[in-house]
Design a protein around this motif. Structure first.
Motif, PDB file in Angstrom:
ATOM      1  N   THR A  55      70.799  36.950 -12.723  1.00  0.00           N
ATOM      2  CA  THR A  55      70.216  36.841 -14.052  1.00  0.00           C
ATOM      3  C   THR A  55      70.217  38.226 -14.698  1.00  0.00           C
ATOM      4  O   THR A  55      69.817  39.200 -14.079  1.00  0.00           O
ATOM      5  N   PHE A  56      70.675  38.268 -15.941  1.00  0.00           N
ATOM      6  CA  PHE A  56      70.751  39.513 -16.691  1.00  0.00           C
ATOM      7  C   PHE A  56      69.801  39.460 -17.882  1.00  0.00           C
ATOM      8  O   PHE A  56      69.678  38.419 -18.530  1.00  0.00           O
ATOM      9  N   THR A  57      69.161  40.563 -18.175  1.00  0.00           N
ATOM     10  CA  THR A  57      68.317  40.670 -19.360  1.00  0.00           C
ATOM     11  C   THR A  57      69.213  41.088 -20.513  1.00  0.00           C
ATOM     12  O   THR A  57      69.283  42.263 -20.887  1.00  0.00           O
ATOM     13  N   ALA A  58      69.912  40.102 -21.040  1.00  0.00           N
ATOM     14  CA  ALA A  58      70.844  40.310 -22.143  1.00  0.00           C
ATOM     15  C   ALA A  58      71.164  38.952 -22.751  1.00  0.00           C
ATOM     16  O   ALA A  58      71.173  37.940 -22.036  1.00  0.00           O
ATOM     17  N   PRO A  59      71.459  38.910 -24.040  1.00  0.00           N
ATOM     18  CA  PRO A  59      71.830  37.639 -24.659  1.00  0.00           C
ATOM     19  C   PRO A  59      73.153  37.113 -24.090  1.00  0.00           C
ATOM     20  O   PRO A  59      73.966  37.877 -23.562  1.00  0.00           O
ATOM     21  N   ILE A  60      73.350  35.825 -24.223  1.00  0.00           N
ATOM     22  CA  ILE A  60      74.540  35.199 -23.636  1.00  0.00           C
ATOM     23  C   ILE A  60      75.829  35.788 -24.220  1.00  0.00           C
ATOM     24  O   ILE A  60      76.819  35.951 -23.493  1.00  0.00           O
ATOM     25  N   SER A  61      75.839  36.155 -25.489  1.00  0.00           N
ATOM     26  CA  SER A  61      77.057  36.727 -26.089  1.00  0.00           C
ATOM     27  C   SER A  61      77.417  38.070 -25.449  1.00  0.00           C
ATOM     28  O   SER A  61      78.598  38.377 -25.231  1.00  0.00           O
ATOM     29  N   THR A  62      76.401  38.854 -25.104  1.00  0.00           N
ATOM     30  CA  THR A  62      76.634  40.161 -24.476  1.00  0.00           C
ATOM     31  C   THR A  62      77.144  39.986 -23.046  1.00  0.00           C
ATOM     32  O   THR A  62      78.071  40.681 -22.617  1.00  0.00           O
ATOM     33  N   VAL A  63      76.551  39.052 -22.302  1.00  0.00           N
ATOM     34  CA  VAL A  63      76.992  38.798 -20.920  1.00  0.00           C
ATOM     35  C   VAL A  63      78.401  38.210 -20.926  1.00  0.00           C
ATOM     36  O   VAL A  63      79.227  38.548 -20.077  1.00  0.00           O
ATOM     37  N   ASN A  64      78.705  37.354 -21.906  1.00  0.00           N
ATOM     38  CA  ASN A  64      80.051  36.787 -22.023  1.00  0.00           C
ATOM     39  C   ASN A  64      81.069  37.910 -22.221  1.00  0.00           C
ATOM     40  O   ASN A  64      82.099  37.955 -21.544  1.00  0.00           O
ATOM     41  N   ARG A 126      83.371  34.053  -1.353  1.00  0.00           N
ATOM     42  CA  ARG A 126      82.090  34.654  -1.737  1.00  0.00           C
ATOM     43  C   ARG A 126      82.264  36.108  -2.182  1.00  0.00           C
ATOM     44  O   ARG A 126      81.594  36.567  -3.104  1.00  0.00           O
ATOM     45  N   ALA A 127      83.153  36.831  -1.533  1.00  0.00           N
ATOM     46  CA  ALA A 127      83.349  38.246  -1.861  1.00  0.00           C
ATOM     47  C   ALA A 127      83.866  38.419  -3.289  1.00  0.00           C
ATOM     48  O   ALA A 127      83.394  39.290  -4.030  1.00  0.00           O
ATOM     49  N   THR A 128      84.822  37.606  -3.691  1.00  0.00           N
ATOM     50  CA  THR A 128      85.361  37.705  -5.049  1.00  0.00           C
ATOM     51  C   THR A 128      84.311  37.283  -6.070  1.00  0.00           C
ATOM     52  O   THR A 128      84.155  37.928  -7.110  1.00  0.00           O
ATOM     53  N   ALA A 129      83.574  36.219  -5.773  1.00  0.00           N
ATOM     54  CA  ALA A 129      82.513  35.766  -6.676  1.00  0.00           C
ATOM     55  C   ALA A 129      81.476  36.868  -6.880  1.00  0.00           C
ATOM     56  O   ALA A 129      81.014  37.115  -8.003  1.00  0.00           O
ATOM     57  N   THR A 130      81.131  37.558  -5.809  1.00  0.00           N
ATOM     58  CA  THR A 130      80.160  38.649  -5.885  1.00  0.00           C
ATOM     59  C   THR A 130      80.715  39.832  -6.661  1.00  0.00           C
ATOM     60  O   THR A 130      80.022  40.437  -7.482  1.00  0.00           O
ATOM     61  N   GLU A 131      81.966  40.174  -6.428  1.00  0.00           N
ATOM     62  CA  GLU A 131      82.577  41.318  -7.116  1.00  0.00           C
ATOM     63  C   GLU A 131      82.652  41.075  -8.620  1.00  0.00           C
ATOM     64  O   GLU A 131      82.465  42.004  -9.416  1.00  0.00           O
ATOM     65  N   ILE A 132      82.888  39.841  -9.025  1.00  0.00           N
ATOM     66  CA  ILE A 132      82.914  39.534 -10.459  1.00  0.00           C
ATOM     67  C   ILE A 132      81.537  39.816 -11.068  1.00  0.00           C
ATOM     68  O   ILE A 132      81.430  40.392 -12.160  1.00  0.00           O
ATOM     69  N   ILE A 133      80.484  39.447 -10.368  1.00  0.00           N
ATOM     70  CA  ILE A 133      79.129  39.725 -10.864  1.00  0.00           C
ATOM     71  C   ILE A 133      78.875  41.224 -10.911  1.00  0.00           C
ATOM     72  O   ILE A 133      78.319  41.745 -11.883  1.00  0.00           O
ATOM     73  N   PHE A 134      79.283  41.953  -9.869  1.00  0.00           N
ATOM     74  CA  PHE A 134      79.099  43.410  -9.872  1.00  0.00           C
ATOM     75  C   PHE A 134      79.852  44.061 -11.031  1.00  0.00           C
ATOM     76  O   PHE A 134      79.343  44.964 -11.687  1.00  0.00           O
ATOM     77  N   GLN A 135      81.078  43.618 -11.281  1.00  0.00           N
ATOM     78  CA  GLN A 135      81.861  44.186 -12.377  1.00  0.00           C
ATOM     79  C   GLN A 135      81.268  43.822 -13.737  1.00  0.00           C
ATOM     80  O   GLN A 135      81.320  44.620 -14.674  1.00  0.00           O
ATOM     81  N   THR A 136      80.692  42.633 -13.835  1.00  0.00           N
ATOM     82  CA  THR A 136      80.010  42.234 -15.069  1.00  0.00           C
ATOM     83  C   THR A 136      78.803  43.135 -15.306  1.00  0.00           C
ATOM     84  O   THR A 136      78.574  43.626 -16.415  1.00  0.00           O
ATOM     85  N   GLU A 137      78.038  43.378 -14.245  1.00  0.00           N
ATOM     86  CA  GLU A 137      76.884  44.277 -14.341  1.00  0.00           C
ATOM     87  C   GLU A 137      77.321  45.683 -14.734  1.00  0.00           C
ATOM     88  O   GLU A 137      76.697  46.332 -15.578  1.00  0.00           O
ATOM     89  N   ALA A 139      79.914  46.501 -16.473  1.00  0.00           N
ATOM     90  CA  ALA A 139      80.281  46.481 -17.894  1.00  0.00           C
ATOM     91  C   ALA A 139      79.029  46.469 -18.774  1.00  0.00           C
ATOM     92  O   ALA A 139      78.998  47.126 -19.819  1.00  0.00           O
ATOM     93  N   LEU A 140      77.990  45.759 -18.349  1.00  0.00           N
ATOM     94  CA  LEU A 140      76.737  45.727 -19.109  1.00  0.00           C
ATOM     95  C   LEU A 140      76.044  47.088 -19.096  1.00  0.00           C
ATOM     96  O   LEU A 140      75.573  47.559 -20.130  1.00  0.00           O
ATOM     97  N   VAL A 141      75.971  47.712 -17.939  1.00  0.00           N
ATOM     98  CA  VAL A 141      75.319  49.017 -17.825  1.00  0.00           C
ATOM     99  C   VAL A 141      76.128  50.063 -18.579  1.00  0.00           C
ATOM    100  O   VAL A 141      75.547  50.956 -19.199  1.00  0.00           O
ATOM    101  N   GLY A 142      77.434  49.934 -18.556  1.00  0.00           N
ATOM    102  CA  GLY A 142      78.296  50.861 -19.289  1.00  0.00           C
ATOM    103  C   GLY A 142      78.064  50.769 -20.794  1.00  0.00           C
ATOM    104  O   GLY A 142      78.250  51.719 -21.518  1.00  0.00           O
ATOM    105  N   ASP A 143      77.602  49.587 -21.244  1.00  0.00           N
ATOM    106  CA  ASP A 143      77.294  49.380 -22.641  1.00  0.00           C
ATOM    107  C   ASP A 143      76.050  50.177 -23.047  1.00  0.00           C
ATOM    108  O   ASP A 143      75.859  50.512 -24.208  1.00  0.00           O
ATOM    109  N   ARG A 144      75.178  50.488 -22.098  1.00  0.00           N
ATOM    110  CA  ARG A 144      73.966  51.312 -22.231  1.00  0.00           C
ATOM    111  C   ARG A 144      72.940  50.761 -23.219  1.00  0.00           C
ATOM    112  O   ARG A 144      71.982  51.417 -23.534  1.00  0.00           O
TER     113      ARG A 144
END
Length: 150
Positions: A55-64, A126-137, A139-144
């Motif tokens: 779960t991310f504290t961000a609107p769905i458009s930002t997470v997308n 499971r490893a690829t599914a997890t890595e996609i979430i890590f990369q999404t995170e 990208a979100l943190v990089g957005d600052r």
């Protein structure tokens, strides 16, 4: 001469109990490993079928936007993005895996991401599914502009 000590009946019973319980407790190993994994959690939760959730504290458009960036960073091609009653579903394809990302709006400012990576009909990655979430995170943190929640 060998010194033989008598073992009391109480001690024999204790030894027998320890040996007997070891047979029954060996089936609990997955439970202890799960507990250990939870203690060392990285903020990604899993279902029994290797589906990764976060779960991310961000609107769905930002997470997308971050999820699309993550897939592109990983070299995974997006096949479709569909709107659903709960949010959005992103279908993507790598060389031998089908990826399904489900974004669910928990509130206007909170989004739950579910990541599934299938390899064939029955195998889940499971490893690829997890890595996609890590990369999404990432990208979100990089957005600052976004705080990432567990």
């Amino acid at each position: 001469m060998i010194n033989q000590q008598r073992v009391s009946p109480r001690r024999r019973l204790a030894y027998a109990g320890i040996i007997a319980s070891s047979f029954f407790l060996s089936a609990c190993d997955p439970i202890s490993l799960t507990a250990l994994g939870i203690g060392a959690s990285t903020g990604v939760n899993y279902g029994l079928n290797s589906v990764a959730y976060k779960t991310f504290t961000a609107p769905i458009s930002t997470v997308n936007k971050a999820a699309v960036t993550a897939l592109k960073t990983m070299g995974i091609k997006i096949k479709s993005i569909e709107k659903t009653s709960e949010g959005q579903v992103i279908i993507a394809q790598s060389s031998d895996r089908e990826i399904e990302l489900t974004l669910e709006a928990v509130s206007k400012k909170t989004t739950r991401l579910r990541s599934i990576a299938r390899q064939g009909t029955f195998l889940m990655d499971r490893a690829t599914a997890t890595e996609i979430i890590f990369q999404t995170e990432k990208a979100l943190v990089g957005d600052r502009k976004v705080y990432v929640g567990a």
